[in-house]
Design an enzyme around this catalytic site. Sequence first.
Site, PDB file in Angstrom:
ATOM      1  N   LYS A 272     -21.711  -6.542 -58.429  1.00  0.00           N
ATOM      2  CA  LYS A 272     -21.177  -7.495 -59.409  1.00  0.00           C
ATOM      3  C   LYS A 272     -21.711  -7.201 -60.820  1.00  0.00           C
ATOM      4  O   LYS A 272     -21.252  -7.779 -61.792  1.00  0.00           O
ATOM      5  CB  LYS A 272     -21.488  -8.923 -58.982  1.00  0.00           C
ATOM      6  CG  LYS A 272     -20.762  -9.322 -57.679  1.00  0.00           C
ATOM      7  CD  LYS A 272     -21.108 -10.727 -57.244  1.00  0.00           C
ATOM      8  CE  LYS A 272     -20.498 -11.103 -55.907  1.00  0.00           C
ATOM      9  NZ  LYS A 272     -19.051 -11.351 -55.950  1.00  0.00           N
TER      10      LYS A 272
ATOM     11  N   LYS B  70     -22.095 -16.152 -60.067  1.00  0.00           N
ATOM     12  CA  LYS B  70     -21.658 -15.627 -58.774  1.00  0.00           C
ATOM     13  C   LYS B  70     -22.896 -15.150 -58.041  1.00  0.00           C
ATOM     14  O   LYS B  70     -23.996 -15.153 -58.613  1.00  0.00           O
ATOM     15  CB  LYS B  70     -20.656 -14.473 -58.966  1.00  0.00           C
ATOM     16  CG  LYS B  70     -21.148 -13.375 -59.925  1.00  0.00           C
ATOM     17  CD  LYS B  70     -20.079 -12.336 -60.197  1.00  0.00           C
ATOM     18  CE  LYS B  70     -19.007 -12.831 -61.136  1.00  0.00           C
ATOM     19  NZ  LYS B  70     -17.678 -12.850 -60.538  1.00  0.00           N
ATOM     20  N   ARG B  71     -22.769 -14.765 -56.773  1.00  0.00           N
ATOM     21  CA  ARG B  71     -23.940 -14.243 -56.077  1.00  0.00           C
ATOM     22  C   ARG B  71     -24.496 -13.031 -56.829  1.00  0.00           C
ATOM     23  O   ARG B  71     -23.756 -12.266 -57.453  1.00  0.00           O
ATOM     24  CB  ARG B  71     -23.561 -13.850 -54.641  1.00  0.00           C
ATOM     25  CG  ARG B  71     -23.382 -15.025 -53.696  1.00  0.00           C
ATOM     26  CD  ARG B  71     -24.638 -15.857 -53.550  1.00  0.00           C
ATOM     27  NE  ARG B  71     -25.659 -15.185 -52.783  1.00  0.00           N
ATOM     28  CZ  ARG B  71     -25.968 -15.458 -51.521  1.00  0.00           C
ATOM     29  NH1 ARG B  71     -25.342 -16.432 -50.869  1.00  0.00           N
ATOM     30  NH2 ARG B  71     -26.920 -14.806 -50.898  1.00  0.00           N
TER      31      ARG B  71
ATOM     32  N   LYS C  92     -10.761 -19.618 -61.421  1.00  0.00           N
ATOM     33  CA  LYS C  92     -11.211 -20.945 -61.856  1.00  0.00           C
ATOM     34  C   LYS C  92     -11.463 -20.960 -63.359  1.00  0.00           C
ATOM     35  O   LYS C  92     -11.092 -21.914 -64.060  1.00  0.00           O
ATOM     36  CB  LYS C  92     -12.476 -21.343 -61.085  1.00  0.00           C
ATOM     37  CG  LYS C  92     -12.236 -21.560 -59.604  1.00  0.00           C
ATOM     38  CD  LYS C  92     -13.524 -21.557 -58.796  1.00  0.00           C
ATOM     39  CE  LYS C  92     -13.215 -21.462 -57.304  1.00  0.00           C
ATOM     40  NZ  LYS C  92     -14.395 -21.161 -56.487  1.00  0.00           N
TER      41      LYS C  92
ATOM     42  N   HIS D  38     -12.291  -9.197 -46.050  1.00  0.00           N
ATOM     43  CA  HIS D  38     -12.803  -9.694 -47.332  1.00  0.00           C
ATOM     44  C   HIS D  38     -13.640  -8.672 -48.104  1.00  0.00           C
ATOM     45  O   HIS D  38     -14.101  -8.983 -49.203  1.00  0.00           O
ATOM     46  CB  HIS D  38     -13.651 -10.951 -47.110  1.00  0.00           C
ATOM     47  CG  HIS D  38     -12.845 -12.182 -46.875  1.00  0.00           C
ATOM     48  ND1 HIS D  38     -12.342 -12.963 -47.890  1.00  0.00           N
ATOM     49  CD2 HIS D  38     -12.429 -12.776 -45.735  1.00  0.00           C
ATOM     50  CE1 HIS D  38     -11.663 -13.979 -47.383  1.00  0.00           C
ATOM     51  NE2 HIS D  38     -11.707 -13.887 -46.066  1.00  0.00           N
TER      52      HIS D  38
ATOM     53  N   THR E  59     -12.555 -15.360 -56.773  1.00  0.00           N
ATOM     54  CA  THR E  59     -11.830 -16.612 -57.016  1.00  0.00           C
ATOM     55  C   THR E  59     -12.439 -17.348 -58.200  1.00  0.00           C
ATOM     56  O   THR E  59     -11.773 -18.144 -58.851  1.00  0.00           O
ATOM     57  CB  THR E  59     -11.841 -17.522 -55.767  1.00  0.00           C
ATOM     58  OG1 THR E  59     -13.168 -17.614 -55.260  1.00  0.00           O
ATOM     59  CG2 THR E  59     -10.905 -16.991 -54.690  1.00  0.00           C
TER      60      THR E  59
END
Length: 857
Positions: A586, A580-581, A692, A389, A688
């Site tokens: 990110k 998101k985290r 969405k 992952h 993911t």
Amino acid sequence: MAKPLTDQDKRKQISVRGLAGVENVSDLKTNFNRHLHFTLVKDRNVATKRDYYFALANTVRDHLVGRWIRTQQHYYEKDPKRVYYLSLEFYMGRTLQNTMVNLALENACDEATYQAFAEQALLSTCCIETLCRCVPQLGLDMEELQDIEEDAGLGNGGLGRLAACFLDSMASLGLAAYGYGIRYEFGIFNQKIVSGWQVEEADDWLRYGNPWEKARPEYMRPVHFYGRVDYTPEGVKWVDTQVVLALPYDTPVPGYRNNIVNTMRLWSAKAPCDFNLKDFNVGGYIQAVLDRNLAENISRVLYPNDNFFEGKELRLKQEYFVVAATLQDIIRRFKASKFGSTEFVAIQLNDTHPALAIPELMRILVDIEELTWEKAWDIVVRTCAYTNHTVLPEALERWPVDLFKNLLPRHLDIIYEINKRHLERITKLYPGDVDRLRRMSLIEEADIKKINMAHLCIVGSHAVNGVARIHSEIIKETVFKDFYEVDPEKFQNKTNGITPRRWLVMCNPGLAEVIAERIGEDYIRDLDQLKQLLDFVDDDTFIRDVAKVKQENKMKFAAHLEEYYKVKINPNSMFDVQVKRIHEYKRQLLNCLHIITLYNRIKMEPNKSWTPRTIMIGGKAAPGYHTAKMIIKLITSIGDIVNNDPVVGDRLKVIFLENYRVTLAEKIIPASDLSEQISTAGTEASGTGNMKFMLNGALTIGTMDGANVEMAEEAGEENLFIFGMRVNDVEAMDKKGYDAASYYNRIPELKQAMDQISGGFFSPGQPDLFKDLVSMLMNHDRFKVFADYEAYIKCQEKVSALYKNPKEWTKKVIHNIAGCGKFSSDRTISQYAREIWGMEPSLEKIAKITKPSLPKT
């Protein structure tokens, strides 16, 4: 103030999910009243909201149980191949509404509870109605009942939520599948924002009980720790161990309208009755009983780290605990099967956390079942498969050998033997290549010897997959290059997906209905049918309907923010969302720089016609991740300045969404216009959340990273806002060297924004508050925020320009929705089944139970 939809509107929206038959409604209403009666009659005469929730949950569960029993009978009769999905995280969210959707009960339940409440409000004399006399005051509707349910937050983010989507798809595709994990007493922490800072609170999600789980003490299993290894003429013995009991709790996982209900089995740690009671003879009885906590702490709390490895003994205990209990269960079920072939079991390792399944299965087969090493190893490799992952080095698990030696001495022996045989093979293939042996060893020789768990997974599995095409190529070309060269046939790609049941039908019923009106309802189990929407991309009525649903969702979310966050926003503004985290890779910091740049531009030209934006950022920071916590503080500090500047008004608002979780995602994603997917190329394995947003009609601004690449292919790159460096550009910059100062000196707006952060503009009382963030961005930014700043700002200008043309914006939205077929977890799981597990998915609907009997689980 934005007004939410009326109750009548909300109740109309769920028509796509099955008609409410009169008979169904009547039965549900009767069962609902019965459950409510037996909840209340024991000890009180007034129903609370929670009583109504539990009555409804138990009513719905009644419809699950028969199907659950029949499914297990069906598997026992057919004895199919079974797949076991091992994961330390299952981020399930809420269960009630998802169950109603999959059983086609939502309309009937909505009508039944509506009728029940109406009747109870009118009646005041007979038994149950008297008990429920508070109904008129409560004014309950279905949505309020659903809001009472606690999220099952047994995961950190993408990995755990993916596991939840996969369970839904495995049941919907008729696979004999079992999810195995840990029943954490405390899931991912609840996040509070206090004076702009993240504060963690324990998530006591079980405090009111969980109506969806069933304890199965008859399947309790012992798990051993510590001790020593004896080599005897009769074989190897692991002795003098400490024992912890694993108590299973089963949760039903219903497929979509096929009467199949699979099982998620989560283990809870229990101390055996004689735990430390040897201390009793020296007066230590009380302490011995209190020390039971040492054993039971194993399942107490989820480690709250996402993409970061924390090498604590308790975490290793958790990893072995779930593996040891699960393998005993698998072997018990296997021995009870009719055929007894090892080809009837597949084990999927969700990242390296369950990697100990490989040495544990070897221990069972060699030490207990007395197979030869060669035969046992053949079984292990053909049974196990590994999903990777992440490629971030800090996320890869490397356990100190000394910790293993103390906690799992027999497993250390087995890992050494696996490594010895593995290196002998590599030596034969590459004689004299000592450096290759060092790189490929399972044991990393450094100041502290460590076991590389990813290497163990690769060597001990017959299949290794990444989770997006670009990610799978990266692991073959870089991090696992040596292993790929040796066994190229092992390496596969399985691009992630999401379940359309939860992430469209359940959370966005308005859009699901608009789609169903054009192409029918079959797309819910075959998302590729969304391609048919391309026929309507120029249909003015369809464009208007899609835009109307989005605006209704925005109005509803604006009302939610006002009610729960006490924040008023302009529902006509663009909802620009990054949830998101919180992590440097990110790049929430890149988003911050855009906010500041936009703020400065509005201040400079206040009379210009700006596209109004509400920028919402949400996510949790790992409690020990200082930089991530500082990023949250920066976001909230920027919001304090921007939101209170009268010159800006409602043209720009910045909201930090507190306590982002599955349930909040289900509200914000359908309301979003713009989805921020802006990680540095080559760092996000898949994502993911991006899928969405796409399915729910948001346009993506993003880099060519993870699944964004495939999203651009499916929808057409012209229908996304793609910017910034590609993977090869990042690699070239790594070789050349990244010079942040050159961008700072060359780009005036970037310099202005950074000077404002470093000079205390956003922290007037503490000018040095963000000095660590500034230093990181200027001197040691691994994720190259400044390198993509200019391209990002220009791309955001295109976003603003297009948003002023609602029709063209919505046409791009339709292209995106139409391109979502690939990103169903049904497609992902079908590929796992056929290409890794050797199983064939089925859309067959099994018969309902004909006679009650106990399930063989």
